[in-house]
Design an enzyme around this catalytic site. Structure first.
Site, PDB file in Angstrom:
ATOM      1  N   LYS A  87      52.351  37.032  36.896  1.00 36.51           N
ATOM      2  CA  LYS A  87      53.014  38.221  36.357  1.00 36.51           C
ATOM      3  C   LYS A  87      53.504  39.109  37.490  1.00 36.51           C
ATOM      4  O   LYS A  87      54.632  39.624  37.459  1.00 36.51           O
ATOM      5  CB  LYS A  87      52.054  39.013  35.468  1.00 36.51           C
ATOM      6  CG  LYS A  87      52.650  40.318  34.931  1.00 36.51           C
ATOM      7  CD  LYS A  87      51.609  41.326  34.529  1.00 36.51           C
ATOM      8  CE  LYS A  87      50.958  41.978  35.741  1.00 36.51           C
ATOM      9  NZ  LYS A  87      50.038  43.078  35.375  1.00 36.51           N
ATOM     10  N   GLU A 105      41.540  43.908  39.790  1.00 36.92           N
ATOM     11  CA  GLU A 105      41.829  43.209  38.537  1.00 36.92           C
ATOM     12  C   GLU A 105      40.862  42.056  38.266  1.00 36.92           C
ATOM     13  O   GLU A 105      40.739  41.585  37.140  1.00 36.92           O
ATOM     14  CB  GLU A 105      43.265  42.683  38.545  1.00 36.92           C
ATOM     15  CG  GLU A 105      43.521  41.604  39.586  1.00 36.92           C
ATOM     16  CD  GLU A 105      45.008  41.418  39.865  1.00 36.92           C
ATOM     17  OE1 GLU A 105      45.450  40.266  39.855  1.00 36.92           O
ATOM     18  OE2 GLU A 105      45.710  42.425  40.106  1.00 36.92           O
TER      19      GLU A 105
END
Length: 446
Positions: free
Chosen positions: A30, A334
């Site tokens: 992404k 993350e």
């Protein structure tokens, strides 16, 4: 299933009956896809993006650029190899830059890259661009980008919120120049200004002031991708001042880019090998990358696994034991939900540090992980900048996701070892990892 039903649906997380042994094709990154879309939209000539991630966040980025006049043509290879390849891998997007135009409306969803990377692009458009998104997006900080753009010459209406919704009144160009920001809540503030910087009349000089910067690998990714399309970027690593990045004004080249697999999205599958004492192969794992997920090789090895990077990809093998870890995750925040899930199943305590900024992500990830793991019988406490996790026997129950994709995959990891875990709204994984339930059950041979 209707969209509202998806938010409340409970997905029985599959329980592993033995050691996992699987090859998992992880879709594209992404972070790379959305940066590449922005750079291609600002280029002086057409470009190609191959094997892009096709997920909610990337489709929101593509839709936003289209709304401002950029052409994005999607093609899918008809070859048999593409047909059996992972999501998006047989796909190519042709990006046709055009004069950026308003009026336009941008839906950011809850995508940090869209809400932060595109206001600088909108400042270059000819006309107003309105930004709106999911309710949670209103709570995520944007002041770093808004205040900086005003210093650089942009006109923005946000009613003083420093957050969405807002309107950028594009003037067709932006002066640019030096600006100081506090990016301690999100490295995306820095990346946002650097990505559009070559198109500013004076380029841009971004000086970070404040506490330490989180997620530095993502800034390095931005710099590498800028240089790959012809931008001149001076960084602290290249001999410049600490916490200062300079981008020289100039044209960006169109290029033909193949997107790497998303290494952060490989995390639950590597965790499955670790938790079950099995083996997972992730094809096409890059030998060199700026993706933060590459650090999983080091972290999960310390927690009890072993890995080998081959010509075909990364082979990760669990030992049958899972160990606790004391680790600073400031650069790779993350990864925290997945590491916390593994740590809850370990044989010794863990301390995860350097991630206070996770309170401002898709949800307050520190509070959410603490609540959800503890409600399954765990012993997790929040610290000023992270979590302390003391492993305890866990039991089944509902694992809430707060519309956060990484909460959903964290719950799935726990479900491998704990029977009766029900994941609420597993569909939220479509934000960055389409078809996660199918990939997960396929890994387990179901």
């Amino acid at each position: 299933m209707a969209p509202n039903d998806a938010h409340t649906a409970l997905w029985p997380a599959p329980h592993a009956s033995g050691a996992v042994d699987a090859t998992v094709h992880v879709p594209g990154s992404k972070s790379v896809t959305n940066r590449a879309l922005v750079l291609a939209a600002l280029a002086s000539e057409p470009g190609w993006l191959r094997r892009p991630l096709r997920s909610r966040d990337t489709l929101l980025m593509a839709g936003a650029l289209r709304a401002m006049g950029v052409g994005i043509e999607e093609t899918v290879s008809s070859s048999s190899s593409a047909a059996s390849a992972p999501n998006g891998s047989g796909e190519a997007w042709r990006i046709l830059p055009a004069g950026l135009q308003g009026p336009a409306t941008v839906d950011v969803g809850n995508a940090g890259t869209v809400m932060r990377f595109l206001p600088p692009v909108a400042a270059l458009a000819d006309g107003p661009v309105r930004f709106d998104g999911d309710p949670r997006s209103y709570e995520r900080p944007l002041n770093g980008v808004i205040d900086a753009l005003r210093v650089l010459g942009a006109r923005i209406d946000d009613d003083g919120r420093g957050a969405l919704p807002l309107t950028v009144h594009g003037g067709g160009a932006l002066d640019g120049g030096p600006v100081s920001i506090d990016a301690s809540s999100s490295s995306q503030f820095v990346s946002a200004l650097l990505l559009s910087g070559p198109r500013f009349n004076q380029g841009v000089e971004v000086r970070h002031i404040g506490a330490s910067l989180p997620s530095m690998p993502h800034i390095r990714m931005t710099v590498d991708m800028l240089r790959a399309v012809g931008a001149q970027v001076d960084t602290p690593e290249s001999g410049g001042e600490p916490n200062v990045w300079r981008v020289t004004p100039g044209a960006l080249l169109g290029r033909d880019l193949t997107v790497e697999p998303d290494l952060s999205n490989a995390q639950p599958f590597l965790a499955a090998a670790l938790v079950t004492g099995g083996k997972v192969l992730i094809p096409d794992w890059p030998a060199r990358t700026t993706q933060p997920g590459d650090r999983l090789r080091e972290i999960f090895t310390e927690m009890g696994g072993s890995c080998e990077l081959t010509d075909y990809g990364l082979v990760f093998t669990g030992s049958g034991a899972v160990h606790g870890i004391d680790v600073d995750l400031g650069d790779v925040g993350e990864l925290t939900p997945g590491i916390a899930a593994v740590a809850a199943l370990a044989d010794s305590p863990s301390t995860l540090r350097g991630v206070a900024h996770l309170r401002l992500h898709e949800t307050d990830r520190l509070a959410a992980l603490t609540k959800e793991i503890n409600e399954l019988g765990g012993d997790v406490t929040e610290t000023a900048d992270g979590l302390h996790i003391r492993p305890r026997p866990l039991h089944g129950g509902t694992f809430h996701t707060y519309e956060d994709h990484r909460m959903a995959t964290a719950g799935a990891i726990i479900g491998l070892a704990v029977e009766g875990v029900l994941i609420e709204n597993v569909a939220t994984t479509a934000k960055t990892l389409p078809d996660f339930p199918e990939l997960w059950t396929g890994m387990l041979g179901a």
